[in-house]
Structures are given as C-alpha cells and as structure tokens.
Design an enzyme around this catalytic site. Structure first.
Site, PDB file in Angstrom:
ATOM      1  N   GLU A 449       0.820  -1.205   0.000  1.00  0.00           N
ATOM      2  CA  GLU A 449       0.000   0.000   0.000  1.00  0.00           C
ATOM      3  C   GLU A 449       0.858   1.260   0.000  1.00  0.00           C
ATOM      4  OE1 GLU A 449      -2.955  -0.246  -0.788  1.00  0.00           O
ATOM      5  OE2 GLU A 449      -3.316  -2.357  -0.341  1.00  0.00           O
ATOM      6  N   HIS A 455       3.633   6.446  -5.263  1.00  0.00           N
ATOM      7  CA  HIS A 455       3.183   6.710  -6.629  1.00  0.00           C
ATOM      8  C   HIS A 455       2.341   7.993  -6.653  1.00  0.00           C
ATOM      9  CE1 HIS A 455       1.605   4.614 -10.568  1.00  0.00           C
ATOM     10  NE2 HIS A 455       2.366   5.650 -10.817  1.00  0.00           N
ATOM     11  N   TYR A 588      -3.161  -7.602 -11.128  1.00  0.00           N
ATOM     12  CA  TYR A 588      -2.219  -7.915 -10.053  1.00  0.00           C
ATOM     13  C   TYR A 588      -1.103  -8.824 -10.567  1.00  0.00           C
ATOM     14  CZ  TYR A 588      -5.158  -5.836  -6.438  1.00  0.00           C
ATOM     15  OH  TYR A 588      -5.861  -4.938  -5.661  1.00  0.00           O
TER      16      TYR A 588
END
Length: 652
Positions: A449, A455, A588
C-alpha cells in the site's frame, strides 16, 4: 478544494451535501463557459486545459467527502458520504454525456493543433472518454445508457456498504482456541461469560484459519466468512454484470471486458487469457506438488488426507511452514510491531528516493490516524502528505487500500498542488499486553500500500487526469508490487524488526533465513489462487453470467485446485469486482511480472542504490499517465518487460 492547504475531515451530513451542491454548480458554470467559446477562437487553454482544470477542481472538492464513506467513525457521516458518492457518480455520468462539451473538443481537435506530447495525450484521452461515454449514439440510446449507468452506480455503492456493515462471527470458549498464539487470543473481544468472539474481519479471520487446531471451528468460520452479505450481494453482483454487459453492447463492444481493456496495457481479453494460460501452465506442477505435501501431512496427523477443503488449506499450509520449513509465523510477528515496521519502511524509502518523512500535526478523522509530511531531502521542500489509518473499527472499510485524497497537478496560478494519500488498513489492534503485531503477510501488505502512496506523492504530472495512480488499471499495481519485493530482502527485514518486549532484539538469523529460504514454499498454490480470481473476473465480464455461484465453484476447483465449500457464496464478498477491478483483477499478476523485472534492475545495481531509486522515481513514479506505461517500463529497463525474473523468483 484546490490548493496546498491541509485537508479538512470535519464534515457533517449537511456539509457533505452542501459541498456536493457547490462543487456541481461551479463545475457546471465552467462547462458552460467552455461550451460558449466561439468555434474559431478555441485554443488549448480555453477548451482542453479549461475542461481539465474544471474536472480536477471538482475532483478535489469531492475526494474527501466521498472517501469518508469508507473510514469515518460516524455512521451518519458514512451514510451521507455513500449517498454523496451515488450523487457524484450520477453527475459524472451526465458530464461524460454532454454533447456540447464533446462538440467543443471536436471543434478544437479539428483545427489540428500543434501540441506538446502530454497535451496531445490529454486531448486524445478526453476524446476517447467521450466516445466510451456513448456520444456516438443517438439521443435516445444515449439516455438509455446514462440511465443504466446510474442504476449500476447504486448497485456498486450498496455492495460495498453491505460489506462494511458486517458484524458477524463465532464465539468460542478458551478450550477451543488451541494452536492460536497468546498475542492473538489476548486481542479478541472477551464476552461476559469468558468466551472470545472471532469476527469476520481479516485481522481475526486469517490468523484463525492459519493456526486454530479446532477443525470444526475453522469450518464454521469459513462458512460464515464466505457467505458475508450473500443474501443481498449475490443479486447485486449478478444485476451489475448484466447491466455492464448491456451497456458495453449498446456502446458497440462485444462485452464489458472488451470495453474495459480498450484503455489498458493488455488491450484485449485474448491477450489477458493468453497471459493467464501461460502462467497457469508454468505454475500448475508446483501447485500440485504443494497440495500433495499438504495432503500427506494431513493424512499423517489425522488419517484423512484424501481431500483438502477451503476451510483446511490455510491451516495445513501453515503447518507445512512450521513443521517442515520450520517457519513459525506466530513467533516471527513478535518482531514486527507496527510502529517499528512503519519507521523502517519510511527509512528505506527516504534513502532510496532522496526524501524525508516527518510526523505532522494535521487534522485527522480518528484518534488512531497518524499524519506525515513528505519533503525533499536536499531542499526540505514539501512534496505531499499522507495518513495511516491501520486498525479495524465498526463500519470501516474491511480490506487494505490506498485512497488518493488530493492529486498533484499544476494549478492555474503556477503553483504545483501537493498530493495527499491515505492508507486504510485492518491490522491487529494493540492488545492489553502487546502492541499491534504484524505477520510477514501484513508487512508485505503495508509495503504494497505504501507503493501506492509514493506513486501518488512523487508525481510530477502536469494534469490531474494523469496524476500519480491515475494510470492504466493493469499498471497501477506495478509500483506497489515492486516495493513489496523489499519486504523479502534479509537486510530490510533485519532493519525493520524489533521484538515488542525487547526493542533492541532483532529477528534472529535462524528465523530470518528460514523465512526467506521458504518464500516460495506455497507460491504455486498462492499464485494459482490469484490466477483463479483473475480468470473468474474475466469470465464474469465476457458474457452475461446468470449463475455466478456455479461459475465460481467450477473455476475454483479447476484452477486453484481447492474446491469451494458447498453452500457458500464467496463472490458476495469479492469487493474488487465492484470497486474498480472489474475485468481488471488480472492486473495484479500482470503488474507482478513487470514489478519482478523492475526489481531485477535493483538487484543488479544494488537493492539500496539511490541512483536506481532515483531512476525508478523519475521514470515510473513521476509521470503518472503523462506517458504511455509501456514506454515508461522500457525506458527503465532499456528493453521490453518479460516474465523471466517473475518465474525465476518463484524457484521455477
């Protein structure tokens, strides 16, 4: 709320509604101005940039009030925020179908302007968004699509709200808690009669399924867990799938999957299915070996090793790690108190990315929440801020996620807006005799996370539409999965460890070596399980699925090798399908392959290399979607990505 002031979380149901009304009014005012520009006088600034800034201002205004639906401690605020989300979704549908704004963009695009690369990309993306919004349809058909999308938005919000409201679980006396560590049982809710309550929240559920010796209790808990909200959410999901398919067909696509993948790296469902089939062929043999080993151990201990049920596999998998691999996760987590892990993670990122993290006295939404500022190490300039909301509570979002609360972007006055993000997780609460202790899986989750946080915060994108994590869905997990790789580095694990009773004590070399050495002991089954979810999601969205339970049962046994428990409805709790990963769960695995390749560059140059860290920051984190994601990866690697590092990393 554009600008660089701190965020406000002190909303009431009334102020949430008023915020929405004011934001919509201002947005509509700006849209009217854009539509009114004379055709011959249109420029990038008065049309494209004006539309971008109007949308970004609106997004800034609604971000926090909408996010409060997931983590506000006040149920009235959560309800108001959920209703607010529905209204903003419906309003967004109206905006995406405005013919006057589309006509304005077409007028400007028709002048064939000379633009900078990110400006051209912005215009092209806007044109694509309107096309996908249905502007090529006749008026009545467009109205039908809008109506279906509004209905769809209500289903999605209700599905998530139902999951957040779950309070079920099982109650057990102390003599049925065998196998569970004291640090876990001390944290369980104690009832007046001395029994303990095990909820369906992840911090209760997963450790119980891993360690509880009472097979019947595990069976009962798994049955309840995989029937969460089944009475309502199965119907909501199936209605959603039908609506998505209908909308896609009306827009000229073969399926919702074809519609969604048009704007992603993979581009087509065929590419995704080939990707998944290729991985499945490589993983299946290892997974079958792992399953045989579990069944053998189960047979040796119980004489019943012929099958492996959904409520058993985590327990026997964990037994393998403890008895054969000698990896004791219950003992290991004693060395991972959440504060030590958090500080270690921040220190790692400070060194890698030339940054500095400082605790900040900022307004928060709950006393448990911690706020931080991110500053540049050399200049001290503020880059952004983030929040950590790490423990479960009633009505809170049940998984772990990163919420972008404000996007970084260039403001009209010349300043750069400082981005803000929040990690909302459900790690074990501190117990009376111990702080919050993280399993190694929890450590990976926190690293993951935080990859979304960096990001968001390190973005330099000029436009909010391209800021931070606003990238293609099958690229958004690349930074987070890359950061996960450090959670397996021995030097990092040593640095972030600190025994909760003796802070100077680090994770012993013997435990550390066994943990890292057996990283891939269950990689086959774990990745096949992820592949099952990915393929299930794709199948759900390639056609009108009429019986989601039957398809789930069929694919789970075929792909993951573990059968679904009869009478359960696990898809009712599959929040990703309703929360933005529709026809995108494969992302993912897709991102994991790219992330392994990227981390290979760190392994080549040194996993603590600030030079490679800077390259990662500049080429992967900073652009957002200002540049094609494939190009970003090829610039970083110096070649196209491949799955060599990913497959090798699993010991295959």
């Amino acid at each position: 709320m554009a600008g660089n002031t701190f965020l406000n979380f002190d909303y009431t149901p009334t102020s949430i509604r008023e915020t929405g009304e004011a934001a919509r009014a201002e947005y509509e005012k700006q849209l009217a101005k854009i539509a009114a520009v004379a055709a011959g006088t249109r420029t990038f600034e008065n049309t494209v940039l004006a539309l971008e800034n109007a949308g970004a201002d609106y997004s800034d205004a609604i971000a926090v009030p909408g996010a409060l639906a997931y983590f506000s401690p006040d149920p009235a605020v959560r309800d108001a925020a959920a209703a607010f989300q529905l209204e903003t979704s419906r309003f967004g549908i109206e905006v995406s179908a405005r013919r006057d704004i589309y006509a304005a963009l077409c007028q400007y695009a028709g002048s064939k302007p000379t633009l900078q690369p990110d400006e051209r990309r912005l215009l092209d993306q806007m044109m694509l968004d309107f096309k996908r919004g249905g502007l090529q349809l006749a008026d009545q058909d467009l109205e039908n699509v809008k109506a279906l999308r509004k209905e769809l938005a209500a289903f999605q919000i209700q599905f998530t709200k139902n999951l957040a409201a779950v309070k079920d679980g099982i109650t057990l006396p102390a003599d049925r808690l065998g196998g569970l560590p004291e640090t876990y049982t001390d944290g369980l809710e104690r009832r007046p009669d001395g029994t303990r309550f095990i909820s369906l929240d992840y911090p209760d559920y997963l450790p119980f399924m891993d360690d509880a010796d009472d097979a019947e209790a595990r069976r009962e808990l798994e049955f309840k867990f995989n029937n969460r909200c089944a009475q309502d959410n199965v119907a909501l999901l199936e209605k959603t799938l039908r609506l998505r398919h209908q909308i896609a067909v009306k827009l000229g696509y073969r399926s919702h999957a074809h519609f969604m993948l048009e704007d992603r790296m993979a581009k087509t469902p065929q590419t995704v299915e080939l990707f998944l089939d290729n991985l499945r062929d490589k993983l299946r043999g290892k997974a079958q070996d792992e399953l045989r080993e579990m069944k053998l151990l189960k047979n040796n201990e119980t004489g019943q090793g012929g099958s492996m049920a959904a409520w058993e596999w985590r327990y026997w998998n964990n037994k393998i790690k403890k008895t054969c691999c000698h990896v004791d996760h219950a003992k290991i987590k004693e060395y991972f108190p959440v504060q030590a892990v958090t500080q270690g993670l921040l220190s790692l990122c400070e060194n890698l990315f030339e940054a500095e993290f400082r605790r900040a006295e900022l307004p928060v939404w709950h006393p448990d929440v911690q706020a931080y500022e991110l500053r540049e190490k050399k200049s001290g300039a503020l880059t952004g801020c983030f929040y950590l909301d790490l423990y479960p509570r009633d009505g809170k979002y049940k998984h772990a996620a990163c919420f972008a609360l404000r996007d970084g972007r260039a403001l009209p006055g010349g300043q750069y807006q400082k981005p803000c993000a929040a990690i909302v997780a459900n790690f074990p609460k501190p117990a009376p005799n111990a702080p919050s202790l993280l399993t190694h899986d929890d450590v990976q989750t926190l690293f993951h996370e935080f990859g979304h946080v960096i990001h968001t915060l390190f973005t330099t994108a000029r436009f909010g539409r391209f800021s931070g994590t606003a990238v293609a869905r099958d690229f958004v997990e690349v930074p987070s999965m890359t950061l996960e790789e450090w959670a397996w580095e021995p030097a990092v694990l040593k640095a972030i460890s600190s025994h909760y009773k003796d802070p100077a004590a680090k994770l012993p070399d013997s435990e550390l070596d066994r943990l890292v050495a057996h990283k891939n002991s269950d990689a086959g089954l774990t990745r096949l399980r992820q592949l099952f979810f990915s393929l299930l999601d794709m199948k759900y969205h390639l056609a009108e699925t009429t019986d989601t339970t039957a398809l789930y049962e069929q694919l789970m046994k075929k792909i993951s090798l573990i059968p679904m428990t009869p009478g359960t409805h696990p898809q009712a709790g599959f929040g990703h399908l309703m929360g933005g990963y529709d026809a995108g769960y494969y992302g993912y695995l897709w991102a994991a392959v790219i992330a392994a390749d990227i981390f290979g560059e760190f392994k080549r140059t040194g996993v603590f290399s600030p030079q490679t860290g800077r390259k990662f920051r500049d080429l992967i984190l900073a652009p957002g979607r200002s540049e094609d994601e494939v190009v970003q990866v090829e610039k970083f690697l110096g070649r196209p990505a491949n799955d060599t590092a990913f497959i090798k990393g699993m010991g295959l």
